[in-house]
Write a protein that holds these residues in place. Structure first.
Motif, short mmCIF file in Angstrom:
data_model
loop_
_atom_site.label_atom_id
_atom_site.label_comp_id
_atom_site.label_asym_id
_atom_site.label_seq_id
_atom_site.Cartn_x
_atom_site.Cartn_y
_atom_site.Cartn_z
N CYS A 83 -20.70 -19.94 40.76
CA CYS A 83 -21.14 -18.81 41.57
C CYS A 83 -20.16 -18.66 42.72
O CYS A 83 -20.06 -19.52 43.58
N HIS A 132 -22.65 -17.07 46.94
CA HIS A 132 -24.11 -17.04 46.84
C HIS A 132 -24.65 -15.83 47.60
O HIS A 132 -24.22 -15.52 48.69
N CYS A 135 -30.34 -18.15 45.65
CA CYS A 135 -29.22 -17.25 45.38
C CYS A 135 -29.65 -16.25 44.32
O CYS A 135 -30.13 -16.63 43.26
ZN ZN Z 1 -25.16 -18.49 43.69
#
Ligand code: ZN
Length: 63
Positions: free
Chosen positions: A22, A25, A42
């Motif tokens: 990711c 976030h 997130c």
């Molecule tokens: Zn994330």
């Protein structure tokens, strides 16, 4: 605010996609009843964070 059930769906979708990293976030506060250590999540990857972790991340961003 995001529902915990929605966070679970986001996380499952992310896992189904192969759990990519990711990059940034997208944090939102989780809606839940009762005390929990993790109350931020997130909206991209569904990872959950504690208030302390969120604060540390924001400090690192320089905001
Ligand atoms: Zn994330």
């Amino acid at each position: 605010m995001v529902q915990i059930s929605d966070v679970a769906k986001i996380r499952q979708r992310w896992i189904d996609a192969g759990s990519p990293a990711c990059e940034r976030h997208n944090l939102d506060q989780e809606f839940h009843l009762g005390a929990r250590d993790t109350d931020w999540a997130c909206l991209n990857c569904g990872e959950e964070f504690s208030r302390q972790e969120v604060r540390a991340m924001r400090d690192a961003d320089g905001n």
